[in-house]
Write a protein that holds these residues in place. Structure first.
Motif, PDB file in Angstrom:
ATOM      1  N   LEU A  11       0.814  -1.218   0.000  1.00 58.71           N
ATOM      2  CA  LEU A  11       0.000   0.000   0.000  1.00 58.71           C
ATOM      3  C   LEU A  11       0.850   1.272   0.000  1.00 58.71           C
ATOM      4  N   ARG A  12       2.155   1.146   0.186  1.00 58.82           N
ATOM      5  CA  ARG A  12       3.008   2.334   0.164  1.00 58.82           C
ATOM      6  C   ARG A  12       4.020   2.240  -0.992  1.00 58.82           C
ATOM      7  N   ASP A  13       5.013   1.354  -0.905  1.00 54.03           N
ATOM      8  CA  ASP A  13       5.989   1.284  -1.999  1.00 54.03           C
ATOM      9  C   ASP A  13       5.297   0.732  -3.243  1.00 54.03           C
ATOM     10  N   GLY A  14       4.398  -0.256  -3.036  1.00 54.62           N
ATOM     11  CA  GLY A  14       3.666  -0.823  -4.169  1.00 54.62           C
ATOM     12  C   GLY A  14       2.903   0.259  -4.896  1.00 54.62           C
ATOM     13  N   GLU A  15       2.322   1.144  -4.124  1.00 53.76           N
ATOM     14  CA  GLU A  15       1.513   2.205  -4.724  1.00 53.76           C
ATOM     15  C   GLU A  15       2.378   3.221  -5.476  1.00 53.76           C
ATOM     16  N   GLN A  16       3.691   3.221  -5.198  1.00 54.49           N
ATOM     17  CA  GLN A  16       4.575   4.145  -5.918  1.00 54.49           C
ATOM     18  C   GLN A  16       4.861   3.677  -7.352  1.00 54.49           C
ATOM     19  N   SER A  17       4.392   2.492  -7.742  1.00 51.42           N
ATOM     20  CA  SER A  17       4.535   2.062  -9.149  1.00 51.42           C
ATOM     21  C   SER A  17       3.694   3.000  -9.997  1.00 51.42           C
ATOM     22  N   PRO A  18       4.243   3.485 -11.113  1.00 50.04           N
ATOM     23  CA  PRO A  18       3.443   4.397 -11.935  1.00 50.04           C
ATOM     24  C   PRO A  18       2.122   3.745 -12.326  1.00 50.04           C
ATOM     25  N   ALA A  20      -0.259   2.726 -10.240  1.00 47.60           N
ATOM     26  CA  ALA A  20      -0.850   1.764  -9.280  1.00 47.60           C
ATOM     27  C   ALA A  20      -1.585   2.449  -8.132  1.00 47.60           C
ATOM     28  N   SER A  21      -1.922   3.723  -8.284  1.00 49.22           N
ATOM     29  CA  SER A  21      -2.491   4.385  -7.111  1.00 49.22           C
ATOM     30  C   SER A  21      -3.865   3.801  -6.760  1.00 49.22           C
ATOM     31  N   MET A  22      -4.157   3.806  -5.463  1.00 43.27           N
ATOM     32  CA  MET A  22      -5.377   3.162  -4.963  1.00 43.27           C
ATOM     33  C   MET A  22      -6.213   4.181  -4.208  1.00 43.27           C
ATOM     34  N   THR A  23      -7.516   3.959  -4.218  1.00 47.85           N
ATOM     35  CA  THR A  23      -8.388   4.838  -3.444  1.00 47.85           C
ATOM     36  C   THR A  23      -8.360   4.375  -1.983  1.00 47.85           C
ATOM     37  N   LYS A  24      -8.958   5.202  -1.122  1.00 42.97           N
ATOM     38  CA  LYS A  24      -9.019   4.854   0.304  1.00 42.97           C
ATOM     39  C   LYS A  24      -9.719   3.497   0.494  1.00 42.97           C
ATOM     40  N   ASP A  25     -10.868   3.328  -0.154  1.00 43.71           N
ATOM     41  CA  ASP A  25     -11.614   2.072   0.027  1.00 43.71           C
ATOM     42  C   ASP A  25     -10.829   0.874  -0.474  1.00 43.71           C
ATOM     43  N   THR A 262      -0.727 -19.032   4.566  1.00 43.32           N
ATOM     44  CA  THR A 262      -0.324 -19.051   3.149  1.00 43.32           C
ATOM     45  C   THR A 262      -1.501 -19.314   2.205  1.00 43.32           C
ATOM     46  N   THR A 263      -2.606 -19.843   2.728  1.00 46.53           N
ATOM     47  CA  THR A 263      -3.742 -20.109   1.823  1.00 46.53           C
ATOM     48  C   THR A 263      -4.384 -18.811   1.338  1.00 46.53           C
ATOM     49  N   GLN A 264      -4.005 -17.698   1.921  1.00 47.34           N
ATOM     50  CA  GLN A 264      -4.557 -16.402   1.477  1.00 47.34           C
ATOM     51  C   GLN A 264      -3.697 -15.757   0.388  1.00 47.34           C
ATOM     52  N   ILE A 265      -2.585 -16.421   0.015  1.00 46.23           N
ATOM     53  CA  ILE A 265      -1.639 -15.780  -0.903  1.00 46.23           C
ATOM     54  C   ILE A 265      -2.259 -15.555  -2.286  1.00 46.23           C
ATOM     55  N   VAL A 266      -2.847 -16.573  -2.873  1.00 54.90           N
ATOM     56  CA  VAL A 266      -3.409 -16.400  -4.230  1.00 54.90           C
ATOM     57  C   VAL A 266      -4.587 -15.422  -4.222  1.00 54.90           C
ATOM     58  N   PRO A 267      -5.534 -15.543  -3.266  1.00 61.02           N
ATOM     59  CA  PRO A 267      -6.589 -14.519  -3.242  1.00 61.02           C
ATOM     60  C   PRO A 267      -6.034 -13.094  -3.094  1.00 61.02           C
ATOM     61  N   ALA A 268      -4.986 -12.933  -2.276  1.00 60.37           N
ATOM     62  CA  ALA A 268      -4.419 -11.577  -2.103  1.00 60.37           C
ATOM     63  C   ALA A 268      -3.771 -11.104  -3.396  1.00 60.37           C
ATOM     64  N   SER A 269      -3.092 -12.020  -4.067  1.00 60.72           N
ATOM     65  CA  SER A 269      -2.443 -11.664  -5.334  1.00 60.72           C
ATOM     66  C   SER A 269      -3.491 -11.193  -6.338  1.00 60.72           C
ATOM     67  N   ARG A 270      -4.597 -11.924  -6.410  1.00 59.61           N
ATOM     68  CA  ARG A 270      -5.663 -11.559  -7.360  1.00 59.61           C
ATOM     69  C   ARG A 270      -6.274 -10.211  -7.017  1.00 59.61           C
ATOM     70  N   LEU A 271      -6.475 -10.003  -5.720  1.00 57.10           N
ATOM     71  CA  LEU A 271      -7.106  -8.747  -5.305  1.00 57.10           C
ATOM     72  C   LEU A 271      -6.213  -7.560  -5.680  1.00 57.10           C
ATOM     73  N   VAL A 272      -4.914  -7.691  -5.394  1.00 59.45           N
ATOM     74  CA  VAL A 272      -3.993  -6.578  -5.689  1.00 59.45           C
ATOM     75  C   VAL A 272      -3.912  -6.354  -7.199  1.00 59.45           C
ATOM     76  N   SER A 273      -3.873  -7.441  -7.947  1.00 55.43           N
ATOM     77  CA  SER A 273      -3.796  -7.306  -9.398  1.00 55.43           C
ATOM     78  C   SER A 273      -5.070  -6.651  -9.941  1.00 55.43           C
ATOM     79  N   ASN A 274      -6.189  -7.091  -9.400  1.00 60.07           N
ATOM     80  CA  ASN A 274      -7.479  -6.572  -9.825  1.00 60.07           C
ATOM     81  C   ASN A 274      -7.629  -5.075  -9.502  1.00 60.07           C
ATOM     82  N   ILE A 275      -7.176  -4.687  -8.315  1.00 61.58           N
ATOM     83  CA  ILE A 275      -7.334  -3.284  -7.914  1.00 61.58           C
ATOM     84  C   ILE A 275      -6.343  -2.361  -8.621  1.00 61.58           C
ATOM     85  N   THR A 276      -5.097  -2.822  -8.753  1.00 64.72           N
ATOM     86  CA  THR A 276      -4.092  -1.924  -9.351  1.00 64.72           C
ATOM     87  C   THR A 276      -4.093  -1.994 -10.858  1.00 64.72           C
ATOM     88  N   GLY A 277      -4.642  -3.087 -11.411  1.00 64.65           N
ATOM     89  CA  GLY A 277      -4.576  -3.258 -12.861  1.00 64.65           C
ATOM     90  C   GLY A 277      -3.219  -3.747 -13.324  1.00 64.65           C
TER      91      GLY A 277
END
Ligand code: KIV
Ligand code: ZN
Length: 511
Positions: A11-18, A20-25, A262-277
């Motif tokens: 949510l901080r360094d990740g968001e610094q990717s050109p 990848a900015s995210m809304t509050k929600d 670790t079972t949350q890893i793939v769902p988290a990966s999908r969520l981040v990919s989905n939100i940041t594009g």
């Protein structure tokens, strides 16, 4: 000492990717997912960057109960106080303050002498300690800093009250042996090293972020800063999933535990990919679509006879194959609300719930089996529609037929006023984009266009990412729909809406 602390900075360094900015929600949704994954520390943002960043860190601090929530601050009073304010309501809050320590950064960027930098670092830690006992200090560009100076500043900030000392390889310049040597020497040479946890934060410019982080762990580091999918500035940060699964799979080498589910890893990966594009490449370790796919006959035969012949991890341990049907067209409002709640999505009013439920029903009419990924995409789409303030898609019709040039007709509402346009293109998506641009005249360049299916099957929703650039600014847009041309138009409009909004955010490392 056999615990490895996982500090997530998506949510901080990740968001610094050109782009990848995210809304509050969106930040709150990802933070809740990280909390469910049992990440130890969630770096939620850089509160002084803008009022929006401050609010996002505050919202994450309110929402998360089981992980430490961290805010970044340069070594300056205003930054630290802003971070302290944003974290006031956190169940456990950490201030992460930093200043550059390499000769090139001190001379060319800060224009300060090493002694002034040391003094500023100590003042910053003292100031942060007024807000919380949990203070982390980072020596920015430590990977190119002189070891003697690093030892001096580390000793001074520990004496001032820093409980975590982070050693970043800010520009991804180090190689594993060299980085391990730095960490080992710091721990051995700094007299009060036993009063702090040593942490590492590696960038991936040479593709060595994970290797450098793990070498540092073997040399004594007990916190790793990392991001989901390795998102982050330039080539990204060390990837959380690779760090966690290496330490777990090679317990014989590391003899350490993480607290991660670790079972949350793939769902988290999908969520981040989905939100940041930011799509995940198919051959990405752990979370890529092919990471557990055995294509060749020899491999398949081996895996069927005895799984360990070719598999060192079980797909289900990282959350693959958990993609089960959760809801369908007969599911009621309560089932919908309960599942959304489990996914960390809450509704602020009955009206918001009703809207979301209506969208869910519309999707269930087109697609009979609704998976968690569909629900996540539904929320992302709704959030995007909410931020798509200036431009809205009212109508889209595309025609493509063998032997004919595809054409599109589009109606957009721009600041509430409707405009129509038609255009031809090389394909239906190209025609739709040309029609949209002919109305908006943004003059942007399209850098990337990609479509992924959210679940399997031809009735899956298509998730589209577009990346556009204008005057050095890069933004991403996303859209999802069972019709991929409509998903594409939504994604393009989402990106163009961002281009039409002024950006007023400060970058933490540009001062
Ligand atoms: O890469 C870096 O040095 C950073 C610091 C702010 C920790 O992101
Ligand atoms: Zn960084």
């Amino acid at each position: 000492m056999n615990q490895l602390i996982i500090f997530d900075t998506t949510l901080r360094d990740g968001e610094q990717s050109p782009g990848a900015s995210m809304t509050k929600d969106e930040k709150v949704r990802i933070a809740k997912m990280l909390e469910r994954m049992r990440v130890d520390v969630i770096e939620a943002g850089f509160p002084i960057a803008s009022p929006g960043d401050f609010e996002a860190v505050r919202a994450v601090a309110r929402a998360v109960k089981d992980s430490i929530v961290c805010g970044l601050a340069r070594a300056a009073d205003a930054d630290i106080d802003r971070a302290g304010e944003a974290l006031k309501e956190a169940a456990a809050g950490r201030i992460h303050t930093f200043i550059a320590t390499s000769p090139i950064h001190m001379k060319m960027k800060l224009r300060m002498e090493p002694d002034q930098v040391l003094e500023r670092a100590v003042e910053a830690v003292h100031r942060a300690r007024r807000w919380t006992d949990d203070v982390e200090f980072s020596a920015e560009d430590a990977g190119r800093s002189e070891l003697d100076f690093l030892c001096r500043i580390t000793e001074a900030v520990i004496a001032a009250g820093a409980r975590t000392i982070n050693i970043p390889d800010t520009v991804g310049y180090n190689v594993p042996d060299q980085f391990a040597h730095t960490i080992r020497n710091l721990i051995e040479r700094v007299p009060n090293a036993d009063k702090a946890i040593f942490s590492v934060h590696c960038h991936n410019d040479l593709g060595l972020a994970v290797a450098n982080s793990l070498a540092a762990v073997l040399a004594g580091a007990r916190q790793v800063e990392c991001t989901i999918n390795g998102l982050g500035e330039r080539a990204g940060n060390a990837s959380l999933e690779e760090i966690v699964m290496t330490v777990r799979t090679r317990r014989d080498v590391f003899q350490l535990e993480t607290g991660i589910d670790t079972t949350q890893i793939v769902p988290a990966s999908r969520l981040v990919s989905n939100i940041t594009g930011f799509p995940v490449q198919p051959n990405k370790a752990i979370v890529g679509a092919n990471a557990f796919a055995h294509e060749s006959g020899i491999h398949q035969d081996g895996v069927l006879k005895h799984r360990e012949t070719y598999e060192i991890m079980r797909a289900e341990d990282v959350g693959w194959n958990t993609n089960r049907m959760v809801l369908g067209k007969h599911s009621g409002r309560n089932a919908f609300r309960t599942r959304m709640d489990e996914l960390g999505v809450s509704f602020s009013s009955e009206e918001e719930l009703n809207d979301a439920f209506a969208r869910f029903k519309a999707l269930a009419d087109k697609k009979h089996e609704i998976y968690d990924e569909d629900l996540q995409a539904l929320v992302t789409d709704a959030n995007l529609a909410a931020v798509n303030e200036r431009v809205k898609l009212r109508y889209l019709r595309v025609c493509s037929e063998t032997g004919e040039t595809p054409n599109a007709q589009v109606t957009l509402a721009l600041d509430g006023v409707e405009h129509n346009a038609a255009a031809q293109g090389g394909g239906p998506v190209d025609a739709a984009f040309k029609a949209i641009e002919s109305i908006l005249q943004t003059g942007t360049d399209l850098l990337l266009y990609s479509v992924n299916n959210i679940t399997s099957g031809t009735d899956s929703q298509g998730e589209v990412t577009v990346r556009v650039a204008k005057g050095g600014r890069i933004v991403n847009g996303q859209g999802a729909d069972t019709d991929i041309v409509i998903a594409s138009a939504k994604a393009y409009i989402n990106a163009l809406n961002k281009v039409l909004q002024p950006s007023e955010r400060e970058h933490p490392q540009l001062l």
